[in-house]
Scaffold this motif. Structure first.
Motif, PDB file in Angstrom:
ATOM      1  N   ARG A  45       2.946  13.811  11.033  1.00 53.15           N
ATOM      2  CA  ARG A  45       1.974  13.596  12.104  1.00 53.15           C
ATOM      3  C   ARG A  45       0.749  12.799  11.672  1.00 53.15           C
ATOM      4  O   ARG A  45       0.003  12.324  12.521  1.00 53.15           O
ATOM      5  N   ASN A  46       0.511  12.660  10.378  1.00 56.83           N
ATOM      6  CA  ASN A  46      -0.699  11.964   9.955  1.00 56.83           C
ATOM      7  C   ASN A  46      -0.486  11.376   8.561  1.00 56.83           C
ATOM      8  O   ASN A  46       0.495  11.706   7.872  1.00 56.83           O
ATOM      9  N   SER A  47      -1.426  10.541   8.136  1.00 59.15           N
ATOM     10  CA  SER A  47      -1.303   9.907   6.822  1.00 59.15           C
ATOM     11  C   SER A  47      -2.650   9.337   6.408  1.00 59.15           C
ATOM     12  O   SER A  47      -3.554   9.169   7.235  1.00 59.15           O
ATOM     13  N   TYR A  48      -2.769   9.037   5.127  1.00 61.53           N
ATOM     14  CA  TYR A  48      -3.925   8.303   4.605  1.00 61.53           C
ATOM     15  C   TYR A  48      -3.485   7.547   3.355  1.00 61.53           C
ATOM     16  O   TYR A  48      -2.577   7.972   2.629  1.00 61.53           O
ATOM     17  N   ALA A  49      -4.120   6.406   3.126  1.00 60.02           N
ATOM     18  CA  ALA A  49      -3.767   5.561   1.988  1.00 60.02           C
ATOM     19  C   ALA A  49      -4.375   6.111   0.706  1.00 60.02           C
ATOM     20  O   ALA A  49      -5.420   6.771   0.726  1.00 60.02           O
ATOM     21  N   VAL A  50      -3.713   5.843  -0.417  1.00 63.52           N
ATOM     22  CA  VAL A  50      -4.185   6.264  -1.735  1.00 63.52           C
ATOM     23  C   VAL A  50      -4.307   5.010  -2.603  1.00 63.52           C
ATOM     24  O   VAL A  50      -3.319   4.278  -2.772  1.00 63.52           O
ATOM     25  N   PRO A  51      -5.484   4.724  -3.153  1.00 62.74           N
ATOM     26  CA  PRO A  51      -5.634   3.539  -4.022  1.00 62.74           C
ATOM     27  C   PRO A  51      -4.706   3.618  -5.230  1.00 62.74           C
ATOM     28  O   PRO A  51      -4.510   4.695  -5.814  1.00 62.74           O
ATOM     29  N   HIS A  52      -4.129   2.499  -5.607  1.00 57.86           N
ATOM     30  CA  HIS A  52      -3.228   2.477  -6.761  1.00 57.86           C
ATOM     31  C   HIS A  52      -3.199   1.078  -7.348  1.00 57.86           C
ATOM     32  O   HIS A  52      -3.580   0.090  -6.702  1.00 57.86           O
ATOM     33  N   VAL A 106       0.857  -1.181   0.000  1.00 61.10           N
ATOM     34  CA  VAL A 106       0.000   0.000   0.000  1.00 61.10           C
ATOM     35  C   VAL A 106       0.896   1.236   0.000  1.00 61.10           C
ATOM     36  O   VAL A 106       2.022   1.208   0.497  1.00 61.10           O
ATOM     37  N   ILE A 107       0.381   2.292  -0.595  1.00 59.40           N
ATOM     38  CA  ILE A 107       1.074   3.575  -0.578  1.00 59.40           C
ATOM     39  C   ILE A 107       0.087   4.635  -0.104  1.00 59.40           C
ATOM     40  O   ILE A 107      -1.132   4.405  -0.088  1.00 59.40           O
ATOM     41  N   GLY A 108       0.608   5.774   0.293  1.00 57.86           N
ATOM     42  CA  GLY A 108      -0.276   6.818   0.777  1.00 57.86           C
ATOM     43  C   GLY A 108       0.456   8.138   0.961  1.00 57.86           C
ATOM     44  O   GLY A 108       1.661   8.249   0.698  1.00 57.86           O
ATOM     45  N   THR A 109      -0.278   9.122   1.428  1.00 58.63           N
ATOM     46  CA  THR A 109       0.223  10.482   1.590  1.00 58.63           C
ATOM     47  C   THR A 109       0.609  10.734   3.035  1.00 58.63           C
ATOM     48  O   THR A 109      -0.100  10.315   3.954  1.00 58.63           O
ATOM     49  N   LEU A 110       1.728  11.427   3.232  1.00 58.43           N
ATOM     50  CA  LEU A 110       2.170  11.835   4.559  1.00 58.43           C
ATOM     51  C   LEU A 110       1.836  13.300   4.775  1.00 58.43           C
ATOM     52  O   LEU A 110       2.060  14.135   3.888  1.00 58.43           O
TER      53      LEU A 110
END
Length: 288
Positions: free
Chosen positions: A64-71, A47-51
């Motif tokens: 301090r936070n993150s969320y996953a990005v569909p790819h 999985v990959i995501g934004t920091l």
């Protein structure tokens, strides 16, 4: 995004040019990444995501936070859901307007060929993004966490490679968070520690630190090692922060706090019992 002929070069943090930038990550980010990896689609290998975070006054990148990005990934290309990425960013900044994109993360050990393409996308979102890798497969027996920045290597006018350099990464957490993180680092966990077991682990860790400080002070006094003014200042600040109260008063505070904690556990147990009884009575009344 289609794959190119460029290669990926990965260097350790010993490289001198990587020492000018450092990152600090909070445990919430690591827990969120692990949760997204567990919930990933069956066909997805990672999985990959934004920091998200901010830049501190000393230049440290505070994650301090993150969320996953569909790819989707294949041998020769990688595709990101850019619309989802932007919608999540807008929604997140409505709650935390001071947090901005500082980079991206991926699960796995080290960087891959597709990391160049994904890094290029985030480079359009933020200048010099951080690439955080979290080894959720425990390839080396532990969950390795590393941070990288990327520089382009060119030969004349032609870009021939992307150079990923590891930068210093500081995992900041309070003791309660450290207990949970140490539990997650193990490849197998028999059970989650209770409050009292967590307190015992914290006290053992504190006693070990006190023993290290005691040994250091003895070595300095005996002349076995040279004194360090910075360490002395830290020890002085730690001693100065201790409350100046008689032992009897301190024991009373500890005992009162322990009694309050045990009372909270007792009340929560009674509440669970009452809820269980109410559920059974409600079920029996519906049957009758």
């Amino acid at each position: 995004m289609a794959a190119s002929d460029r290669t990926v070069l990965q260097f350790s943090s010993s490289s001198s040019s990587s020492q000018s930038l450092s990152a600090r990550v909070h445990p919430l980010v690591i827990f969120n990444i692990c949760d997204c990896f567990v919930r990933r689609p069956d066909q997805a290998e990672r999985v990959i995501g934004t920091l998200l975070g901010s830049i501190l006054p000393d230049g440290t990148v505070d994650i301090r936070n993150s969320y996953a990005v569909p790819h989707n990934e294949s041998i020769d290309q990688v595709a990101l859901d850019i619309e989802y990425q932007h919608n999540m960013l807008v929604a997140h900044q409505k709650v935390n307007p001071k947090e901005v994109i500082v980079g991206w993360y991926s699960t796995g050990l080290g960087v891959t060929g597709h990391s160049v393409l994904i890094h290029e996308f985030f480079s359009r979102e933020v200048t010099n993004p951080i690439h955080l890798t979290v080894d959720t497969e425990f390839a080396n027996g532990v969950g390795t966490i590393k941070a990288y920045v990327s520089n382009n290597l060119s030969l004349g006018d032609r870009q021939i490679a992307a150079q990923f350099q590891e930068i210093p990464l500081d995992l900041r957490m309070v003791e309660a968070e450290r207990i949970g993180f140490d539990t997650l680092k193990a490849t197998t966990v028999e059970k989650i520690p209770s409050d009292l077991e967590g307190m015992e682990a914290s006290m053992e860790h504190l006693l070990a630190l006190i023993d290290d400080i005691y040994k250091y002070v003895d070595d300095v006094v005996e002349g076995r090692i040279a004194p360090d003014n910075n360490i002395g200042k830290f020890i002085s600040d730690a001693v100065g922060s201790l409350p100046k109260s008689p032992p009897a008063v301190f024991d009373k505070l500890v005992n009162d706090s322990l009694q309050d904690h045990l009372l909270s556990l007792y009340l929560s147990s009674i509440t669970r019992t009452q809820l269980s009884l109410a559920e059974k009575l409600n079920t029996a009344a519906q049957i009758l």
